[in-house]
Write an enzyme that holds these catalytic residues in place. Structure first.
Site, PDB file in Angstrom:
ATOM      1  CE1 TYR A 169      -4.565   0.443   0.696  1.00 37.48           C
ATOM      2  CE2 TYR A 169      -3.640   2.562   1.285  1.00 37.48           C
ATOM      3  CZ  TYR A 169      -4.715   1.789   0.942  1.00 37.48           C
ATOM      4  OH  TYR A 169      -5.951   2.348   0.850  1.00 37.48           O
ATOM      5  CE  LYS A 174      -3.889 -15.692   1.464  1.00 38.64           C
ATOM      6  NZ  LYS A 174      -4.900 -16.707   1.716  1.00 38.64           N
ATOM      7  CG  ASP A 212      -7.895 -16.710   3.096  1.00 35.68           C
ATOM      8  OD1 ASP A 212      -7.023 -16.494   3.953  1.00 35.68           O
ATOM      9  OD2 ASP A 212      -7.956 -17.779   2.463  1.00 35.68           O
ATOM     10  CG  ASP A 219      -8.162  -0.179   2.188  1.00 36.79           C
ATOM     11  OD1 ASP A 219      -8.689   0.790   2.762  1.00 36.79           O
ATOM     12  OD2 ASP A 219      -8.192  -0.341   0.955  1.00 36.79           O
TER      13      ASP A 219
END
Ligand code: NAD
Length: 420
Positions: free
Chosen positions: A150, A219, A285, A309
Site C-alpha cells: 500500500y 496472509k 481470508d 483496508d
C-alpha cells in the site's frame, strides 16, 4: 487560557483545560457534517465540565478550500500547525486528479508518521444492518498505516523501471518467473520496527481497555517473509515485552508439542483466568468469514495496511456502513493524532444538509477518549445512541428502516444535543 496539548517526558499526554485543536473542514459534504458535529462536541464539553473546559477550534486549510485560497492542496502551514498542536480532526478530502499528489490523507499520515490507523466497529441499537446479530461485533482494528504494498512503490507495465526490476530479478536474483514487458510491478515492504510498533500499540490498547484478545491477521501462509514475518514479530513482541500480561498461541503450540493438547489447553485456561490477553493469529481470508460467522471471538485486531483496508470496510458494512464509521491516525510515540470520518466527500450531496454526520461525530468521541475527556465522549455516545434508537435518522439509515423519521444533518445534531 487556551494552550497547546503536549507530551511529558514519560510519554503522557498533557491536555490543558482549553486546548487549541486544529480542524480541517473537508470537501464536498465536509462543511455540512462538520458544522453539525462541532455543535455536538461543544455542547458535550459544556455539559460535562460546566464551563471549566472548552475546545478552542483552529481552522487549517486542506483540499479544495486550500487550493482556492493558496494554490496548494496541502499547504506546509497546515502540516506545521498539526505538528505543533499534536491533535487534530478532519473531514473528508477530495483526492486531486493528476498533479503529483497521490492522496492528501496519505500525505498527512506520512508527514506526521501516523503509523496506527485505528478503527473501532461497534453496533448501535437500531442501526440497519445486513446481518442477524450485528451486536456481536465489537472490534477495534489496528491497521499498519505506513508500509506494505500500500506504500505505493509501483511501476507501470512497459516502463523502463519495470523492465529494470524484472531484469534484476531474473539476472541477479535468478527468480524463476514468466517475465514480460506487459507486466506492472509493485513492491511489498514490511519491516520489523514497523510491525512491532503497530502490534505494541494494539496490545497496549487491549491492556488499557481490558480487552480479552488481540488477533494478528495476516496472509503469512503465502507471503512468508512479509505477512508471515509480521505474525512472528507480533508473537515475539508479546512474549518478550508483555510476558506477564499475555498468552500467545505460539506458547500454546510449544506446550502442545512438548506435553500434549490437554496441557496446552489447561495452560491457556489458567492464563485467561488471571486476565491475560490471548494473542492469536488468523489468516486474512479466513478472518473475512470469521467476522460474519464468529464475530464474538475477536476483539482487538492487528493487521497490515492492505488487509486493514479491506477488513475495516467489511466490518463497517456489518455495523451500519461508512456513514457511521469513525477512524483515527495516531503516532503513540510522538502523540500526534488526526481523527477523521472514514468516508469520502460524497460530492453529489455537497451542501444538501442531508448526509449522516455520525462518522465525524464518533471520530470526535475517539478524540475525546484520546485526550482523557471521557465524560464528553460518553455524553456524545449517549445522545447519538438514543437518537438512533428513537429512529430519528438521516437519509442513508431512513431508506433501510421502517417507521423512521427523516431529518437533515443539522436536525440530527439538534436531536443528539437534546438527548445528551
Ligand atoms: P464517498 O465515501 O465519498 O461516497 C460514496 C457513497 O457513500 C456516497 O455516494 C454516499 O451515498 C455514501 N456516503 C458517503 N458518506 C456518507 C455519509 N456521511 N452519510 C451518508 N452516506 C454517505 O466515496 P467516493 O465517491 O468513492 O469518493 C469521493 C471523493 O472522496 C474522492 O475524491 C475520494 O478520493 C475521496 N475520499 C476521501 C476520503 C477521506 O478524506 N478520508 C476517503 C475516501 C474517499
Amino acid at each position: 487560557m487556551d494552550a497547546k496539548i503536549s507530551k511529558d517526558p514519560n510519554g503522557q499526554l498533557i491536555v490543558p483545560n482549553q486546548p487549541v485543536i486544529p480542524f480541517i473542514i473537508g470537501d464536498g459534504i465536509g462543511p455540512d457534517i462538520w458544522h453539525a458535529a462541532v455543535r455536538v462536541f461543544d455542547k458535550a464539553v459544556a455539559e460535562s465540565y460546566g464551563g471549566s473546559r472548552k475546545v478552542v477550534w483552529k481552522e487549517v486549510l486542506a483540499g479544495e478550500k486550500a487550493f482556492q485560497a493558496t494554490g496548494e492542496w496541502l499547504p506546509q502551514s497546515t502540516l506545521d500547525t498539526l505538528r505543533e498542536y499534536l491533535v487534530g480532526i478532519k473531514g473528508p478530502l477530495t483526492t486531486p486528479v493528476g498533479g503529483g499528489i497521490r492522496s492528501l490523507n496519505v500525505a498527512l499520515r506520512k508527514d506526521l508518521d501516523l503509523y496506527v490507523c485505528q478503527r473501532p466497529t461497534k453496533w448501535y441499537e437500531g442501526v440497519p444492518s445486513p446481518v442477524k446479530h450485528p451486536e456481536y461485533v465489537d472490534m477495534v482494528i489496528f491497521r499498519e498505516n505506513t508500509e506494505d504494498i500500500y506504500a505505493g512503490i509501483e511501476f507501470a507495465a512497459g516502463s523502463a523501471d519495470a523492465d529494470k526490476i524484472q531484469a534484476f530479478l531474473q539476472d541477479t536474483l535468478h527468480v524463476d518467473y514468466n517475465y514480460s514487458n506487459t507486466t506492472g510491478v509493485g513492491i511489498k515492504m514490511v519491516s520489523e520496527e514497523g510491525s512491532k510498533r503497530l502490534i505494541r500499540a494494539a496490545i497496549d490498547f487491549a491492556i488499557e481497555q481490558g480487552r480479552k484478545s488481540v488477533a494478528i491477521v495476516h496472509k503469512g501462509n503465502i507471503m512468508k517473509y512479509t505477512e508471515g514475518a509480521f505474525k512472528n514479530w507480533g508473537y515475539e513482541v508479546a512474549e518478550s515485552e508483555y510476558a506477564d500480561k499475555t498468552y500467545t498461541w505460539g506458547q500454546w503450540e510449544r506446550t502442545k508439542e512438548a506435553k500434549g493438547d490437554q496441557a496446552a489447553n489447561d495452560e491457556q485456561k489458567a492464563a485467561e483466568a488471571v486476565g491475560k490477553i490471548i494473542i492469536k493469529d488468523v489468516i486474512a481470508d479466513n478472518f473475512l468469514q470469521q467476522i460474519l460467522l464468529n464475530p464474538r471471538d475477536y476483539s482487538v485486531v492487528a493487521t497490515l495496511n492492505l488487509n486493514g483496508d479491506y477488513i475495516s470496510d467489511a466490518l463497517a458494512a456489518i455495523v451500519g456502513g461508512i456513514g457511521i464509521a469513525p477512524g483515527a491516525n495516531i503516532n503513540y510515540k510522538t502523540g500526534h493524532a488526526v481523527f477523521e470520518a472514514t468516508h469520502g466527500t460524497a460530492p453529489r450531496f455537497a451542501n444538501t444538509d442531508s448526509m449522516n454526520p455520525s462518522s465525524v461525530i464518533l471520530s470526535g468521541v475517539m478524540m475525546f477518549e484520546y485526550l482523557g475527556w471521557h465524560e464528553a465522549a460518553e455524553a456524545i455516545v449517549k445522545g447519538l445512541s438514543q437518537t438512533i434508537k428513537d429512529k430519528t435518522v438521516t437519509i442513508d439509515f431512513y431508506n433501510l428502516m421502517t417507521d423512521a423519521t427523516l431529518v437533515k444533518t443539522s436536525e440530527f445534531a439538534d436531536k443528539i444535543i437534546e438527548k445528551m
